[in-house]
Design a protein around this motif. Structure first.
Motif, PDB file in Angstrom:
ATOM      1  N   GLY A  98      15.593  14.397  -2.271  1.00 52.94           N
ATOM      2  CA  GLY A  98      14.109  15.403  -1.802  1.00 52.94           C
ATOM      3  C   GLY A  98      13.311  15.181  -2.770  1.00 52.94           C
ATOM      4  N   GLU A  99      13.329  13.687  -3.544  1.00 45.38           N
ATOM      5  CA  GLU A  99      12.107  13.810  -4.560  1.00 45.38           C
ATOM      6  C   GLU A  99      11.129  13.125  -4.080  1.00 45.38           C
ATOM      7  N   THR A 100      10.001  13.539  -4.610  1.00 43.47           N
ATOM      8  CA  THR A 100       8.455  12.833  -4.161  1.00 43.47           C
ATOM      9  C   THR A 100       8.440  11.608  -5.019  1.00 43.47           C
ATOM     10  N   SER A 101       7.516  10.686  -4.574  1.00 40.80           N
ATOM     11  CA  SER A 101       8.217   9.817  -5.322  1.00 40.80           C
ATOM     12  C   SER A 101       6.277   8.874  -4.336  1.00 40.80           C
ATOM     13  N   GLY A 102       5.832   8.085  -5.117  1.00 38.56           N
ATOM     14  CA  GLY A 102       4.381   7.190  -4.798  1.00 38.56           C
ATOM     15  C   GLY A 102       4.453   5.604  -4.885  1.00 38.56           C
ATOM     16  N   LEU A 103       4.016   5.514  -3.943  1.00 38.84           N
ATOM     17  CA  LEU A 103       4.347   3.723  -3.922  1.00 38.84           C
ATOM     18  C   LEU A 103       2.958   2.796  -3.827  1.00 38.84           C
ATOM     19  N   ALA A 104       2.879   1.420  -4.428  1.00 41.50           N
ATOM     20  CA  ALA A 104       1.819   1.358  -4.601  1.00 41.50           C
ATOM     21  C   ALA A 104       2.490   0.062  -3.869  1.00 41.50           C
ATOM     22  N   THR A 105       2.415  -1.151  -3.355  1.00 38.22           N
ATOM     23  CA  THR A 105       2.282  -2.089  -2.666  1.00 38.22           C
ATOM     24  C   THR A 105       0.890  -2.938  -2.888  1.00 38.22           C
ATOM     25  N   VAL A 106       0.919  -4.538  -3.420  1.00 39.68           N
ATOM     26  CA  VAL A 106      -0.265  -5.651  -3.121  1.00 39.68           C
ATOM     27  C   VAL A 106      -0.032  -6.138  -1.710  1.00 39.68           C
ATOM     28  N   VAL A 107      -1.680  -5.548  -0.887  1.00 44.02           N
ATOM     29  CA  VAL A 107      -1.802  -6.037  -0.211  1.00 44.02           C
ATOM     30  C   VAL A 107      -2.555  -7.228  -0.220  1.00 44.02           C
ATOM     31  N   ARG A 108      -3.120  -7.387  -0.150  1.00 47.64           N
ATOM     32  CA  ARG A 108      -4.089  -8.975  -0.502  1.00 47.64           C
ATOM     33  C   ARG A 108      -5.028  -8.895  -2.066  1.00 47.64           C
ATOM     34  N   THR A 109      -4.276 -10.359  -2.588  1.00 45.98           N
ATOM     35  CA  THR A 109      -5.356 -11.078  -3.959  1.00 45.98           C
ATOM     36  C   THR A 109      -6.218 -11.682  -4.107  1.00 45.98           C
ATOM     37  N   PHE A 110      -7.080 -11.847  -4.828  1.00 49.39           N
ATOM     38  CA  PHE A 110      -8.077 -13.325  -4.571  1.00 49.39           C
ATOM     39  C   PHE A 110      -8.122 -13.953  -6.115  1.00 49.39           C
ATOM     40  N   GLY A 111      -8.466 -14.801  -6.060  1.00 55.36           N
ATOM     41  CA  GLY A 111      -8.412 -15.724  -7.940  1.00 55.36           C
ATOM     42  C   GLY A 111      -6.737 -15.278  -8.333  1.00 55.36           C
ATOM     43  N   SER A 112      -7.321 -15.423  -9.689  1.00 55.01           N
ATOM     44  CA  SER A 112      -6.092 -15.510 -10.238  1.00 55.01           C
ATOM     45  C   SER A 112      -5.173 -14.268 -10.026  1.00 55.01           C
ATOM     46  N   ALA A 113      -4.486 -13.448  -9.675  1.00 56.05           N
ATOM     47  CA  ALA A 113      -3.990 -12.387  -9.145  1.00 56.05           C
ATOM     48  C   ALA A 113      -2.288 -12.946 -10.296  1.00 56.05           C
ATOM     49  N   PRO A 114      -1.645 -11.524 -11.000  1.00 56.10           N
ATOM     50  CA  PRO A 114      -0.383 -11.652 -11.414  1.00 56.10           C
ATOM     51  C   PRO A 114       0.639 -11.779 -10.320  1.00 56.10           C
ATOM     52  N   ARG A 115       0.607 -10.934  -9.483  1.00 58.15           N
ATOM     53  CA  ARG A 115       1.752 -10.354  -8.967  1.00 58.15           C
ATOM     54  C   ARG A 115       0.816 -10.779  -7.201  1.00 58.15           C
ATOM     55  N   PRO A 116       2.223 -11.557  -6.983  1.00 63.13           N
ATOM     56  CA  PRO A 116       1.232 -12.358  -5.531  1.00 63.13           C
ATOM     57  C   PRO A 116       1.384 -10.457  -4.996  1.00 63.13           C
ATOM     58  N   ALA A 117       0.565 -10.899  -3.215  1.00 58.12           N
ATOM     59  CA  ALA A 117       0.507  -9.813  -2.224  1.00 58.12           C
ATOM     60  C   ALA A 117       1.898  -9.873  -1.902  1.00 58.12           C
ATOM     61  N   GLY A 118       2.480  -8.498  -1.407  1.00 56.12           N
ATOM     62  CA  GLY A 118       4.311  -7.733  -1.428  1.00 56.12           C
ATOM     63  C   GLY A 118       4.465  -6.976  -2.798  1.00 56.12           C
ATOM     64  N   SER A 119       4.054  -7.138  -3.407  1.00 59.41           N
ATOM     65  CA  SER A 119       4.540  -6.767  -5.088  1.00 59.41           C
ATOM     66  C   SER A 119       4.561  -5.259  -4.733  1.00 59.41           C
ATOM     67  N   SER A 120       5.094  -4.566  -5.215  1.00 60.54           N
ATOM     68  CA  SER A 120       5.978  -3.419  -4.833  1.00 60.54           C
ATOM     69  C   SER A 120       6.032  -2.600  -6.199  1.00 60.54           C
ATOM     70  N   MET A 121       5.673  -0.924  -6.740  1.00 57.79           N
ATOM     71  CA  MET A 121       5.883  -0.292  -8.176  1.00 57.79           C
ATOM     72  C   MET A 121       6.053   0.959  -7.682  1.00 57.79           C
ATOM     73  N   LEU A 122       6.828   1.777  -7.818  1.00 60.92           N
ATOM     74  CA  LEU A 122       7.457   3.316  -7.320  1.00 60.92           C
ATOM     75  C   LEU A 122       7.327   4.154  -8.427  1.00 60.92           C
ATOM     76  N   VAL A 123       6.717   5.151  -8.839  1.00 61.08           N
ATOM     77  CA  VAL A 123       6.326   6.508 -10.042  1.00 61.08           C
ATOM     78  C   VAL A 123       7.154   7.003  -9.131  1.00 61.08           C
ATOM     79  N   THR A 124       8.083   7.938  -9.288  1.00 57.14           N
ATOM     80  CA  THR A 124       8.580   8.994  -9.340  1.00 57.14           C
ATOM     81  C   THR A 124       8.441  11.118  -9.578  1.00 57.14           C
ATOM     82  N   ALA A 125       8.639  11.553  -9.445  1.00 60.62           N
ATOM     83  CA  ALA A 125       7.784  12.840  -9.563  1.00 60.62           C
ATOM     84  C   ALA A 125       8.303  13.524 -10.698  1.00 60.62           C
TER      85      ALA A 125
END
Length: 70
Positions: A18-45
């Motif tokens: 039941g913990e609230t979390s934030g999820l970020a996902t790279v949906v598109r990149t351009f140039g020399s992006a350090p992470r590809p599309a689909g890369s994700s990051m979770l931050v818990t409460a």
């Protein structure tokens, strides 16, 4: 750093208790992006961070935005 499956496993763990979390996902990149599309990051409460969306420069913004939503 944890791979894509690690992010989804951590998200499942957070939701299962039941913990609230934030999820970020790279949906598109351009140039020399350090992470590809689909890369994700979770931050818990509680501030636990799993994964990466930028290799360092955007993570702070993701953490800040997640904190505002919890």
């Amino acid at each position: 750093m944890t791979g894509h499956n690690g992010v989804w496993n951590a998200l499942y763990e957070a939701w299962s208790i039941g913990e609230t979390s934030g999820l970020a996902t790279v949906v598109r990149t351009f140039g020399s992006a350090p992470r590809p599309a689909g890369s994700s990051m979770l931050v818990t409460a509680e501030g636990r961070v799993v994964g990466s969306v930028s290799g360092g420069y955007a993570e702070g913004d993701v953490v800040e935005r997640a904190a505002r939503r919890s």
